[in-house]
Design a protein around this motif. Structure first.
Motif, PDB file in Angstrom:
ATOM      1  N   THR A 124       0.982  -0.773  -0.067  1.00  0.00           N
ATOM      2  CA  THR A 124       0.103   0.283  -0.043  1.00  0.00           C
ATOM      3  C   THR A 124       1.328   1.196   0.019  1.00  0.00           C
ATOM      4  OG1 THR A 124      -0.089  -0.027   2.020  1.00  0.00           O
ATOM      5  CG2 THR A 124      -1.949  -0.968   1.018  1.00  0.00           C
ATOM      6  N   GLU A 125       0.767   2.540  -0.582  1.00  0.00           N
ATOM      7  CA  GLU A 125       1.574   3.484  -1.089  1.00  0.00           C
ATOM      8  C   GLU A 125       1.039   4.711   1.193  1.00  0.00           C
ATOM      9  OE1 GLU A 125       1.905   6.723  -3.906  1.00  0.00           O
ATOM     10  OE2 GLU A 125      -0.291   6.756  -3.689  1.00  0.00           O
ATOM     11  N   PRO A 126       2.610   4.193   0.869  1.00  0.00           N
ATOM     12  CA  PRO A 126       2.568   5.273   2.512  1.00  0.00           C
ATOM     13  C   PRO A 126       2.260   6.309   2.172  1.00  0.00           C
ATOM     14  CG  PRO A 126       4.736   3.744   1.377  1.00  0.00           C
ATOM     15  CD  PRO A 126       3.545   3.815   0.457  1.00  0.00           C
ATOM     16  N   GLU A 127       2.109   7.073   3.165  1.00  0.00           N
ATOM     17  CA  GLU A 127       1.838   8.575   3.332  1.00  0.00           C
ATOM     18  C   GLU A 127       2.668   9.308   3.903  1.00  0.00           C
ATOM     19  OE1 GLU A 127      -0.968   8.738   6.583  1.00  0.00           O
ATOM     20  OE2 GLU A 127      -2.900   7.071   5.750  1.00  0.00           O
ATOM     21  N   ASP A 128       4.178   8.891   4.539  1.00  0.00           N
ATOM     22  CA  ASP A 128       4.885  10.265   4.008  1.00  0.00           C
ATOM     23  C   ASP A 128       6.030   8.725   4.207  1.00  0.00           C
ATOM     24  OD1 ASP A 128       6.386  11.670   4.710  1.00  0.00           O
ATOM     25  OD2 ASP A 128       6.266  12.119   6.724  1.00  0.00           O
ATOM     26  N   GLY A 129       6.452   9.407   3.117  1.00  0.00           N
ATOM     27  CA  GLY A 129       8.372   8.824   3.082  1.00  0.00           C
ATOM     28  C   GLY A 129       8.606   7.820   2.759  1.00  0.00           C
ATOM     29  N   ASN A 130       9.516   6.694   2.341  1.00  0.00           N
ATOM     30  CA  ASN A 130       9.967   5.338   2.219  1.00  0.00           C
ATOM     31  C   ASN A 130       9.587   4.280   2.942  1.00  0.00           C
ATOM     32  OD1 ASN A 130       9.915   3.142   0.189  1.00  0.00           O
ATOM     33  ND2 ASN A 130      12.315   4.067  -0.130  1.00  0.00           N
ATOM     34  N   PRO A 131       9.143   4.173   4.116  1.00  0.00           N
ATOM     35  CA  PRO A 131       9.306   2.305   5.020  1.00  0.00           C
ATOM     36  C   PRO A 131       9.632   1.284   4.684  1.00  0.00           C
ATOM     37  CG  PRO A 131       6.874   2.540   4.686  1.00  0.00           C
ATOM     38  CD  PRO A 131       8.039   3.998   3.977  1.00  0.00           C
ATOM     39  N   LEU A 132      10.097   0.662   5.552  1.00  0.00           N
ATOM     40  CA  LEU A 132      10.857  -0.786   5.279  1.00  0.00           C
ATOM     41  C   LEU A 132       9.858  -1.685   4.555  1.00  0.00           C
ATOM     42  CD1 LEU A 132      13.810  -2.537   5.827  1.00  0.00           C
ATOM     43  CD2 LEU A 132      12.708  -2.426   8.089  1.00  0.00           C
ATOM     44  N   LEU A 133       9.727  -2.189   3.613  1.00  0.00           N
ATOM     45  CA  LEU A 133       9.400  -3.484   3.478  1.00  0.00           C
ATOM     46  C   LEU A 133       9.962  -4.385   4.232  1.00  0.00           C
ATOM     47  CD1 LEU A 133       7.202  -4.665   1.882  1.00  0.00           C
ATOM     48  CD2 LEU A 133       8.337  -5.045  -0.070  1.00  0.00           C
ATOM     49  N   PHE A 134      11.281  -5.135   3.473  1.00  0.00           N
ATOM     50  CA  PHE A 134      11.629  -6.247   4.819  1.00  0.00           C
ATOM     51  C   PHE A 134      13.148  -6.498   4.364  1.00  0.00           C
ATOM     52  CE2 PHE A 134       9.883  -8.442   0.628  1.00  0.00           C
ATOM     53  CZ  PHE A 134      11.231  -7.681  -0.010  1.00  0.00           C
ATOM     54  N   THR A 135      13.339  -6.599   4.952  1.00  0.00           N
ATOM     55  CA  THR A 135      15.495  -7.371   5.098  1.00  0.00           C
ATOM     56  C   THR A 135      15.238  -8.250   5.143  1.00  0.00           C
ATOM     57  OG1 THR A 135      15.433  -5.215   6.412  1.00  0.00           O
ATOM     58  CG2 THR A 135      17.050  -6.875   6.844  1.00  0.00           C
ATOM     59  N   VAL A 136      16.448  -8.478   3.876  1.00  0.00           N
ATOM     60  CA  VAL A 136      16.544 -10.195   2.989  1.00  0.00           C
ATOM     61  C   VAL A 136      18.399 -10.210   3.672  1.00  0.00           C
ATOM     62  CG1 VAL A 136      17.079 -11.279   1.029  1.00  0.00           C
ATOM     63  CG2 VAL A 136      15.493  -9.267   1.166  1.00  0.00           C
ATOM     64  N   THR A 137      17.787 -11.506   4.414  1.00  0.00           N
ATOM     65  CA  THR A 137      19.545 -12.494   5.072  1.00  0.00           C
ATOM     66  C   THR A 137      19.507 -12.850   4.231  1.00  0.00           C
ATOM     67  OG1 THR A 137      18.432 -12.950   6.614  1.00  0.00           O
ATOM     68  CG2 THR A 137      19.285 -10.666   7.056  1.00  0.00           C
ATOM     69  N   TRP A 138      21.585 -13.120   4.057  1.00  0.00           N
ATOM     70  CA  TRP A 138      21.453 -14.268   3.568  1.00  0.00           C
ATOM     71  C   TRP A 138      23.252 -15.339   3.961  1.00  0.00           C
ATOM     72  CZ3 TRP A 138      20.501  -9.681   1.035  1.00  0.00           C
ATOM     73  CH2 TRP A 138      22.201  -9.370   0.475  1.00  0.00           C
ATOM     74  N   THR A 139      23.582 -16.447   3.928  1.00  0.00           N
ATOM     75  CA  THR A 139      24.653 -16.818   4.462  1.00  0.00           C
ATOM     76  C   THR A 139      25.897 -16.336   3.156  1.00  0.00           C
ATOM     77  OG1 THR A 139      24.797 -18.600   3.070  1.00  0.00           O
ATOM     78  CG2 THR A 139      23.465 -18.686   5.060  1.00  0.00           C
TER      79      THR A 139
END
Length: 383
Positions: free
Chosen positions: A48-63
């Motif tokens: 959904t479009e943020p009302e303000d800014g560009n918030p974090l969706l998710f963090t991708v991690t790996w080995t």
């Protein structure tokens, strides 16, 4: 720990001097252990479009990708290592992979607006419709032992993108009526309002007999990527030599396209009782609302192709109380917007009894205005 440090120091030295050494004892990369992407907490995301800014969706991690030299059982890092997180449509085997981010870290933060834009533009996803995608890592490592590795796994997600507010575009007819000039903007389509989430455009006007045409958005001007006919009711957005819409008989038509559903309709427009005005004027406080003070009331110019569509380029140095359209210098032939704040797109009521609204403008300057006197649709663009 001491043995591990010795391997690291040894590898860095070998990589740094290998290019200028003919020593047969140079290390040989015998095994690569690919990175593994960590599992996500969910496999479905609705953006959904943020009302303000560009918030974090998710963090991708790996080995970490690890390397074995000369058959050693102890893995060592190989500097530099760049991790490229890629995305593509599920089942495409990353043939059209898009880059999400490039990093030397073992994690990457992905933000809502950026990812939404990547889905829409890079993967040509349809807003408000789920798309199945896959993520993987492409790993580039080393200098003199340079190579490439792919993560040992892929992450499958289903993501539903949104219509970005800033994506409101102007749409034009492109076809026989303008010689297929892909930079021509004479035949602009209209909207009932300026809500960017409402993706319905319309055009009511004359279409010549035997006319082929398509619909080209502002972003594609100069190319031939356009909304093309797919079948009797649906469209596709692509650059193609086929897929033109066709009008067989001369007449006035109402063309409607829905960019959300990718549908269209073309129906005859009933011209019974339609008035052919001899003059349409653009008025406001800048011309004393037709009094000629401080400037004369400017006349708009009808299109040669269709005399019911009027245009004007004008410099407005006064915008207080807004502007409106009227015909033949008469307030008995005026168009008043249903919503005064609708700009650049809007629709006006002809001689309303319940209101006498004006079109509000935010600032002075050069403007380009269009009115369709059949439907009351208008466009007012700040240049």
């Amino acid at each position: 720990m001491k043995t591990y440090k010795i391997y690291i120091i040894g590898l860095l030295c070998m990589l740094g001097f290998m290019a200028c050494s003919d020593d047969d004892t140079s290390p040989v990369l015998t095994k690569v252990i690919p990175s593994i992407l960590d599992d996500f907490p969910t496999s479905e995301y609705t953006l959904t479009e943020p009302e303000d800014g560009n918030p974090l969706l998710f963090t991708v991690t790996w080995t970490e990708t690890l390397f074995h030299l000369d058959g050693s059982t102890n893995p060592v890092p190989a500097a530099p290592v760049n991790y490229t997180l890629q995305v593509d449509k599920a089942g495409n085997n990353f043939a059209a992979a898009q880059t999400v981010t490039v990093t030397t870290s073992l994690a990457a933060n992905i933000y809502i607006k950026d990812f939404n834009q990547l889905l829409l533009k890079g993967l040509e996803a349809t807003p408000d419709e789920p798309i199945d995608i896959e993520l993987r890592l492409l790993v580039n490592y080393g200098q003199n032992l340079a190579g490439e590795s792919i993560s040992d796994n892929k992450i499958a997600l289903t993501v539903t993108p949104y219509y970005p507010t800033e994506d409101l575009q102007f749409i034009y007819l492109l076809g026989d009526m303008n010689g297929w000039d892909n930079r021509n903007t004479d035949f602009m389509m209209f909207k009932d309002n300026s809500n960017p989430k409402e993706r319905i455009y319309t055009y009511t006007g004359r279409i010549q007999a035997g006319c082929y045409f398509k619909f080209i958005p502002e972003e594609s001007l100069g190319s031939y990527k356009a909304y093309c006919r797919k079948d009797e009711t649906t469209m596709v957005y692509e650059e193609s030599e086929v897929g033109s819409f066709y009008n067989e008989t001369e007449g006035y038509k109402t063309i409607t396209i829905n960019l959300k559903d990718m549908t269209y309709s073309i129906v005859d427009y009933d011209m019974t009782g339609a008035t052919q005005f001899t003059m349409v004027n653009f008025v406001g406080a800048f011309c004393g609302w037709g009094s000629g003070s401080p400037n004369p009331e400017p006349a708009m110019t009808p299109m040669a192709y269709d005399p019911h569509i009027w245009k004007i380029n004008i410099n407005l140095d006064i915008i207080e109380y807004g502007v409106k359209f009227r015909a033949n210098h008469s307030w008995d032939n005026r168009w008043c917007p249903f919503n005064p704040d609708d700009s650049p797109f809007g629709k006006a009521d002809f001689n309303p009894t319940a209101h006498d609204n004006n079109i509000s403008l935010a600032e002075t300057g050069e403007y380009y205005a269009i009115l369709n006197d059949l439907t009351g649709h208008y466009v007012i663009i700040k240049k």
